[in-house]
Design an enzyme around this catalytic site. Structure first.
Site, PDB file in Angstrom:
ATOM      1  N   CYS A 107       0.860  -1.178   0.000  1.00 34.60           N
ATOM      2  CA  CYS A 107       0.000   0.000   0.000  1.00 34.60           C
ATOM      3  C   CYS A 107       0.898   1.230   0.000  1.00 34.60           C
ATOM      4  O   CYS A 107       1.759   1.371   0.878  1.00 34.60           O
ATOM      5  CB  CYS A 107      -0.905   0.000   1.233  1.00 34.60           C
TER       6      CYS A 107
ATOM      7  N   CYS B 114      -0.890   3.671  -6.746  1.00 32.05           N
ATOM      8  CA  CYS B 114      -1.719   2.939  -5.780  1.00 32.05           C
ATOM      9  C   CYS B 114      -1.860   1.523  -6.313  1.00 32.05           C
ATOM     10  O   CYS B 114      -2.103   1.331  -7.517  1.00 32.05           O
ATOM     11  CB  CYS B 114      -3.092   3.609  -5.644  1.00 32.05           C
TER      12      CYS B 114
END
Length: 279
Positions: free
Chosen positions: A70, A180
């Site tokens: 992440c 992302c």
């Protein structure tokens, strides 16, 4: 050999699939921290708490390497995790350096969550690696949420992407960096939207290669008590992803079915395992 991967949701499964490509027999324990999704709305304190808890949980499960899959969590807490766990830890970051190196026009675009776009880690990457290149950072609020809901195609997604990309592309940008891990599932729609000659880069493959390198290096240096890696992982072993969800498992199962039906590249053999709520 087991490795642990965690993310705020299903985005890190793009990294898990890439790891399976380079280490076909590896056992992956994955935690989707959906009870706290999206991480962009969490405080720094909560992000650090979750990062430490999830990483230690995976180490307790016997994982010999942890991937923080992440960008938001890596920016906020990766160094804390590395200082706390006793196994190698790999984070993710937007591929600014290779994008700048590959760009012919010396103009790249970074698609990112609001938190990553405004964070110090991305700013440092741009400062250290952009040199004379132009870097257009585009915050994409709500895009990761759409992917988390299984929405990776259609007019709404296409419109959101092109409304942000049209300007930089018309000004000559030739590289689009996915900041992302959720965005990796948008590769197909991006390929449809972007003109020929624009390259898409995400972190999944570089992270997978880094994982492979660290595991091989650890085995060679005897810092991990495991059999030779190529004998223990890549020759005939069956790969799977052991998946825990901190939120509602049924919702994640439905989303993965939706993604699979739309051609998303998911890891092989995902096995759900019960996880206590909001731990």
């Amino acid at each position: 050999m087991k490795i642990g991967i965690w993310d705020s949701g299903i985005g890190g499964l793009s990294v898990a699939a890439a790891v399976q490509d380079v280490l076909p027999g590896v056992k992956i324990h994955y935690i989707a921290d959906t009870a706290y999704f999206p991480y962009g709305g969490q405080s720094q304190e909560i992000l650090v708490q979750r990062a430490l808890y999830l990483s230690h949980s995976l180490v307790s499960d016997g994982c010999q390497l942890v991937v923080v899959a992440c960008n938001t969590a890596s920016s906020a807490a990766l160094e804390c995790v590395r200082a706390s766990v006793q196994v190698p830890c790999v984070g993710v970051e937007p591929a600014v350096k290779p994008a700048v190196q590959m760009s012919q026009s010396k103009h790249i675009v970074v698609l990112a969550t609001q938190h990553t776009a405004e964070g110090p880690r991305l700013a440092a990457l741009v400062r250290n690696h952009a040199h004379s290149a132009r870097v257009s950072v585009l915050p994409m609020p709500g895009l990761a949420d759409m992917v988390e809901a299984g929405q990776i195609s259609g007019p709404v997604v296409t419109s959101m992407l092109w409304s942000q990309l049209a300007g930089p592309i018309s000004e000559g940008a030739d590289m689009v960096v996915l900041g992302c891990t959720h965005y990796a599932f948008l590769r197909d729609v991006l390929a449809e939207v972007l003109p020929e000659g624009v390259t898409i880069l995400d972190a999944a493959q570089p992270v997978a290669k880094r994982v492979k390198f660290l595991l091989h290096d650890a085995v060679k240096s005897d810092s991990l008590c495991v059999p030779p890696l190529m004998n223990g992982i890549s020759k005939g072993a069956e790969s799977y992803v052991d998946l825990k969800v901190t939120g509602e498992q049924v919702q994640v199962e439905e989303v993965l079915d939706r993604l699979s039906s739309r051609g998303a590249k998911l890891p092989r053999s995902i096995l759900f395992r019960a996880c206590s709520r909001r731990t």
